[in-house]
Design a protein around this motif. Structure first.
Motif, PDB file in Angstrom:
ATOM      1  N   GLU A  20      63.206-118.794 -22.069  1.00  0.00           N
ATOM      2  CA  GLU A  20      63.008-120.240 -21.807  1.00  0.00           C
ATOM      3  C   GLU A  20      61.503-120.525 -21.830  1.00  0.00           C
ATOM      4  O   GLU A  20      61.340-121.635 -22.407  1.00  0.00           O
ATOM      5  CB  GLU A  20      63.407-120.658 -20.348  1.00  0.00           C
ATOM      6  N   LEU A  21      60.544-119.663 -21.557  1.00  0.00           N
ATOM      7  CA  LEU A  21      58.936-120.060 -21.755  1.00  0.00           C
ATOM      8  C   LEU A  21      58.867-120.160 -23.188  1.00  0.00           C
ATOM      9  O   LEU A  21      57.798-121.042 -23.445  1.00  0.00           O
ATOM     10  CB  LEU A  21      58.371-118.949 -21.065  1.00  0.00           C
ATOM     11  N   HIS A  22      59.476-119.486 -24.255  1.00  0.00           N
ATOM     12  CA  HIS A  22      59.117-119.633 -25.603  1.00  0.00           C
ATOM     13  C   HIS A  22      59.644-120.829 -26.130  1.00  0.00           C
ATOM     14  O   HIS A  22      59.039-121.598 -26.673  1.00  0.00           O
ATOM     15  CB  HIS A  22      59.837-118.339 -26.318  1.00  0.00           C
ATOM     16  N   ILE A  23      60.811-121.215 -25.773  1.00  0.00           N
ATOM     17  CA  ILE A  23      61.648-122.427 -26.420  1.00  0.00           C
ATOM     18  C   ILE A  23      61.035-123.638 -25.755  1.00  0.00           C
ATOM     19  O   ILE A  23      60.828-124.558 -26.538  1.00  0.00           O
ATOM     20  CB  ILE A  23      62.997-122.385 -25.884  1.00  0.00           C
ATOM     21  N   ASP A  24      60.588-123.778 -24.763  1.00  0.00           N
ATOM     22  CA  ASP A  24      59.615-124.806 -24.052  1.00  0.00           C
ATOM     23  C   ASP A  24      58.613-125.146 -25.026  1.00  0.00           C
ATOM     24  O   ASP A  24      58.389-126.162 -25.391  1.00  0.00           O
ATOM     25  CB  ASP A  24      59.390-124.669 -22.754  1.00  0.00           C
ATOM     26  N   GLU A  25      57.754-123.905 -25.382  1.00  0.00           N
ATOM     27  CA  GLU A  25      56.444-124.365 -25.980  1.00  0.00           C
ATOM     28  C   GLU A  25      56.831-124.606 -27.739  1.00  0.00           C
ATOM     29  O   GLU A  25      56.378-125.371 -28.213  1.00  0.00           O
ATOM     30  CB  GLU A  25      55.782-122.934 -26.045  1.00  0.00           C
ATOM     31  N   LEU A  26      58.034-124.007 -28.259  1.00  0.00           N
ATOM     32  CA  LEU A  26      58.634-124.308 -29.434  1.00  0.00           C
ATOM     33  C   LEU A  26      58.749-125.607 -29.587  1.00  0.00           C
ATOM     34  O   LEU A  26      58.375-126.053 -30.810  1.00  0.00           O
ATOM     35  CB  LEU A  26      59.374-123.083 -29.865  1.00  0.00           C
ATOM     36  N   GLU A  27      59.526-126.180 -28.671  1.00  0.00           N
ATOM     37  CA  GLU A  27      60.131-127.482 -28.929  1.00  0.00           C
ATOM     38  C   GLU A  27      58.825-128.430 -28.712  1.00  0.00           C
ATOM     39  O   GLU A  27      58.814-129.539 -29.671  1.00  0.00           O
ATOM     40  CB  GLU A  27      61.205-127.793 -27.734  1.00  0.00           C
ATOM     41  N   LYS A  28      57.877-128.012 -28.129  1.00  0.00           N
ATOM     42  CA  LYS A  28      56.702-128.897 -28.143  1.00  0.00           C
ATOM     43  C   LYS A  28      55.887-128.981 -29.617  1.00  0.00           C
ATOM     44  O   LYS A  28      55.529-129.769 -30.014  1.00  0.00           O
ATOM     45  CB  LYS A  28      55.776-128.345 -26.929  1.00  0.00           C
ATOM     46  N   LEU A  29      55.953-127.672 -30.120  1.00  0.00           N
ATOM     47  CA  LEU A  29      55.366-127.600 -31.280  1.00  0.00           C
ATOM     48  C   LEU A  29      56.049-128.578 -32.632  1.00  0.00           C
ATOM     49  O   LEU A  29      55.472-129.047 -33.361  1.00  0.00           O
ATOM     50  CB  LEU A  29      55.510-126.113 -31.740  1.00  0.00           C
ATOM     51  N   LEU A  30      57.496-128.205 -32.348  1.00  0.00           N
ATOM     52  CA  LEU A  30      58.089-129.158 -33.167  1.00  0.00           C
ATOM     53  C   LEU A  30      57.910-130.664 -33.239  1.00  0.00           C
ATOM     54  O   LEU A  30      57.568-131.481 -34.372  1.00  0.00           O
ATOM     55  CB  LEU A  30      59.700-129.087 -32.818  1.00  0.00           C
ATOM     56  N   ASP A  31      57.576-131.111 -31.989  1.00  0.00           N
ATOM     57  CA  ASP A  31      57.332-132.576 -32.083  1.00  0.00           C
ATOM     58  C   ASP A  31      55.934-133.059 -32.297  1.00  0.00           C
ATOM     59  O   ASP A  31      55.670-133.820 -33.174  1.00  0.00           O
ATOM     60  CB  ASP A  31      57.444-132.925 -30.246  1.00  0.00           C
ATOM     61  N   LYS A  32      54.871-132.063 -32.036  1.00  0.00           N
ATOM     62  CA  LYS A  32      53.682-132.366 -32.562  1.00  0.00           C
ATOM     63  C   LYS A  32      53.139-132.033 -33.911  1.00  0.00           C
ATOM     64  O   LYS A  32      52.703-132.890 -34.249  1.00  0.00           O
ATOM     65  CB  LYS A  32      52.702-131.346 -31.493  1.00  0.00           C
ATOM     66  N   ILE A  33      53.945-131.077 -34.342  1.00  0.00           N
ATOM     67  CA  ILE A  33      53.642-131.144 -35.855  1.00  0.00           C
ATOM     68  C   ILE A  33      54.410-132.110 -36.768  1.00  0.00           C
ATOM     69  O   ILE A  33      54.141-132.537 -37.814  1.00  0.00           O
ATOM     70  CB  ILE A  33      53.866-129.312 -36.399  1.00  0.00           C
ATOM     71  N   GLY A  34      55.440-132.486 -36.151  1.00  0.00           N
ATOM     72  CA  GLY A  34      56.403-133.518 -36.770  1.00  0.00           C
ATOM     73  C   GLY A  34      57.223-132.884 -37.767  1.00  0.00           C
ATOM     74  O   GLY A  34      57.280-133.602 -38.845  1.00  0.00           O
ATOM     75  N   VAL A  35      57.898-131.918 -37.385  1.00  0.00           N
ATOM     76  CA  VAL A  35      59.026-131.254 -38.568  1.00  0.00           C
ATOM     77  C   VAL A  35      60.334-131.159 -37.845  1.00  0.00           C
ATOM     78  O   VAL A  35      60.349-130.926 -36.472  1.00  0.00           O
ATOM     79  CB  VAL A  35      58.478-129.947 -38.825  1.00  0.00           C
ATOM     80  N   ALA A  36      61.501-131.129 -38.606  1.00  0.00           N
ATOM     81  CA  ALA A  36      62.528-131.053 -37.863  1.00  0.00           C
ATOM     82  C   ALA A  36      62.983-129.586 -38.113  1.00  0.00           C
ATOM     83  O   ALA A  36      62.768-128.878 -38.662  1.00  0.00           O
ATOM     84  CB  ALA A  36      63.547-131.733 -38.946  1.00  0.00           C
ATOM     85  N   GLU A  37      63.782-129.092 -36.925  1.00  0.00           N
ATOM     86  CA  GLU A  37      64.164-127.625 -36.966  1.00  0.00           C
ATOM     87  C   GLU A  37      64.917-127.338 -38.589  1.00  0.00           C
ATOM     88  O   GLU A  37      64.618-126.006 -38.400  1.00  0.00           O
ATOM     89  CB  GLU A  37      65.210-127.428 -35.754  1.00  0.00           C
ATOM     90  N   GLU A  38      65.666-128.134 -38.903  1.00  0.00           N
ATOM     91  CA  GLU A  38      66.575-127.786 -40.024  1.00  0.00           C
ATOM     92  C   GLU A  38      65.304-127.377 -41.262  1.00  0.00           C
ATOM     93  O   GLU A  38      65.728-126.785 -42.190  1.00  0.00           O
ATOM     94  CB  GLU A  38      67.280-128.841 -40.524  1.00  0.00           C
ATOM     95  N   GLU A  39      63.879-127.796 -41.187  1.00  0.00           N
ATOM     96  CA  GLU A  39      63.117-127.592 -42.063  1.00  0.00           C
ATOM     97  C   GLU A  39      62.559-126.053 -42.133  1.00  0.00           C
ATOM     98  O   GLU A  39      62.150-125.524 -43.099  1.00  0.00           O
ATOM     99  CB  GLU A  39      61.869-128.271 -41.915  1.00  0.00           C
ATOM    100  N   LEU A  40      63.120-125.165 -41.035  1.00  0.00           N
ATOM    101  CA  LEU A  40      62.541-124.014 -41.046  1.00  0.00           C
ATOM    102  C   LEU A  40      63.626-122.864 -41.900  1.00  0.00           C
ATOM    103  O   LEU A  40      64.689-123.328 -41.913  1.00  0.00           O
ATOM    104  CB  LEU A  40      62.616-123.408 -39.436  1.00  0.00           C
ATOM    105  N   LEU A  41      62.978-122.190 -42.652  1.00  0.00           N
ATOM    106  CA  LEU A  41      63.901-121.211 -43.427  1.00  0.00           C
ATOM    107  C   LEU A  41      64.685-120.283 -42.665  1.00  0.00           C
ATOM    108  O   LEU A  41      65.674-119.841 -43.010  1.00  0.00           O
ATOM    109  CB  LEU A  41      62.880-120.497 -44.357  1.00  0.00           C
ATOM    110  N   CYS A  42      63.944-119.779 -41.557  1.00  0.00           N
ATOM    111  CA  CYS A  42      64.564-118.838 -40.751  1.00  0.00           C
ATOM    112  C   CYS A  42      66.263-119.002 -40.172  1.00  0.00           C
ATOM    113  O   CYS A  42      66.565-120.354 -40.031  1.00  0.00           O
ATOM    114  CB  CYS A  42      63.959-118.381 -39.557  1.00  0.00           C
ATOM    115  N   HIS A  43      66.929-118.192 -40.305  1.00  0.00           N
ATOM    116  CA  HIS A  43      68.374-118.286 -40.190  1.00  0.00           C
ATOM    117  C   HIS A  43      68.698-118.564 -38.553  1.00  0.00           C
ATOM    118  O   HIS A  43      68.058-118.103 -37.722  1.00  0.00           O
ATOM    119  CB  HIS A  43      69.257-117.239 -40.577  1.00  0.00           C
ATOM    120  N   PRO A  44      69.698-119.426 -38.364  1.00  0.00           N
ATOM    121  CA  PRO A  44      70.044-119.705 -36.893  1.00  0.00           C
ATOM    122  C   PRO A  44      70.510-118.401 -36.358  1.00  0.00           C
ATOM    123  O   PRO A  44      71.270-117.717 -37.084  1.00  0.00           O
ATOM    124  CB  PRO A  44      71.285-120.885 -36.980  1.00  0.00           C
ATOM    125  N   THR A  45      70.291-118.227 -35.169  1.00  0.00           N
ATOM    126  CA  THR A  45      70.474-116.971 -34.263  1.00  0.00           C
ATOM    127  C   THR A  45      70.562-117.074 -32.801  1.00  0.00           C
ATOM    128  O   THR A  45      70.294-118.337 -32.619  1.00  0.00           O
ATOM    129  CB  THR A  45      69.578-115.837 -34.822  1.00  0.00           C
TER     130      THR A  45
END
Length: 340
Positions: free
Chosen positions: A89-114
């Protein structure tokens, strides 16, 4: 390509009821402040893909090009670009902040859903019938760092994972500079998450982490400044770099150490006060042996921080238990560092 296996040595033995059951062969290289090999086990020239041990290097161009200031990122958020997070949870909280601040959609990441690597985090999601996400991938922070760099450089974010893309070229230049291995010598591959990954002789991996521990040895000032920031964040937020009960977390809790592992048995660390860099490769690709091997290295060089060594032994699973929680065997580090 034919690969020659030169002077591989056994690093760890597994015993069951006192009988040898498995061996874990590999190589170890330790270099001093001048980059000269000081300690060795096996072949210090063994070509080794860095895998996720490359992540702090992959973060260098992003930090050197000031993504932190550009997107107003905290140190905790920024440290994720060098992380192999476990999806807690501590990682996902910060990652979602990164998504928002950088301004990219999660779908733009190449890495596979897991699902997360952390078993408790995975089980919690499965109980709630939650789907896989790209953000749960242990490399998602690295990919966000690459996308952020592309934006700051003013280049297309599409294809950010291709070797010819400016983002990957910046990373390759940084790797060559900090390792001392020329670009034309570096061997190319593709990592599990889809981005380029590189192989160098083991001695160059040790030299890389020596310079992470002693950044004043880096000639390029922008890379030196970036490395200082990256190592500071790794030591400041060790739980972000890996996760609960992980070797990287345990080592980075020691401010004298900068460390990072990768898939298929590669591990690297640098010691600041001792001015030493180490790299190792477990040739059967296992990671379970890392804490025991690193603890033995530290003991053999008479490392002073016993708390760090004890944390490693607490992780090492020296005792082997079966499914009924019955003690059935043990593991033992059996290598001897050769001082060159």
């Amino acid at each position: 390509m034919e690969v020659k296996h030169m002077s591989v040595e056994v690093l760890v033995n597994d015993y069951r009821n006192g009988y040898l059951e498995n061996i874990h062969p590999g190589h170890i290289c330790g270099v001093n402040a001048t980059g000269i090999i000081k300690y060795k086990v096996g072949d210090t020239e063994h070509w080794t893909f860095l895998r996720s041990a490359l992540k702090p290097i992959q973060a260098i161009p992003a930090i050197a090009n000031h993504i932190q200031e550009h997107f107003k990122l905290t140190n905790r958020e920024t440290s994720l670009i060098a992380a192999s997070h476990r999806g807690e949870e501590l990682h996902i909280d910060e990652l979602e902040k990164l998504l928002d601040k950088i301004g990219v959609a999660e779908e733009e990441l190449l890495c596979h859903p897991t699902y997360p690597l952390n078993s408790r985090a995975k089980e919690a999601l499965l109980k709630k019938n939650q789907p896989k996400r790209k953000l749960y991938h242990n490399c998602s922070g690295k990919h966000l760092g690459m996308l952020a760099l592309a934006k700051v450089l003013g280049v297309n974010t599409e294809g950010y994972f291709e070797l010819e893309h400016p983002v990957q070229q910046e990373i390759l230049i940084a790797l060559s500079s900090i390792s001392g291995c020329s670009i034309d010598q570096i061997r190319m591959g593709v990592d599990g998450c889809g981005v380029p990954v590189y192989a160098l002789p083991l001695k160059f991996l040790a030299n890389t982490y020596l310079r992470f521990a002693r950044p004043e040895l880096i000639c390029d000032q922008s890379i030196q400044d970036a490395v200082i920031k990256i190592t500071s964040m790794m030591n400041e937020h060790p739980e972000i770099i890996s996760g609960t009960n992980a070797i990287c977390t345990s080592l980075l809790m020691d401010d004298n150490i900068v460390a990072k592992g990768g898939a298929q048995g590669v591990y690297c660390f640098g010691l600041k006060e001792e001015k030493l860099g180490f790299s190792l490769k477990v040739m059967d690709g296992s990671e379970e042996q890392w804490p025991l091997i690193v603890a033995s290295i530290l003991e053999q060089i008479e490392y002073k921080n016993q708390d760090t060594i004890q944390r490693l032994y607490n992780l090492s699973q020296k005792e082997i238990y079966n499914d009924n929680n019955k003690l059935v065997g043990n593991k033992k580090a059996v290598f001897k560092l050769v001082e060159v």
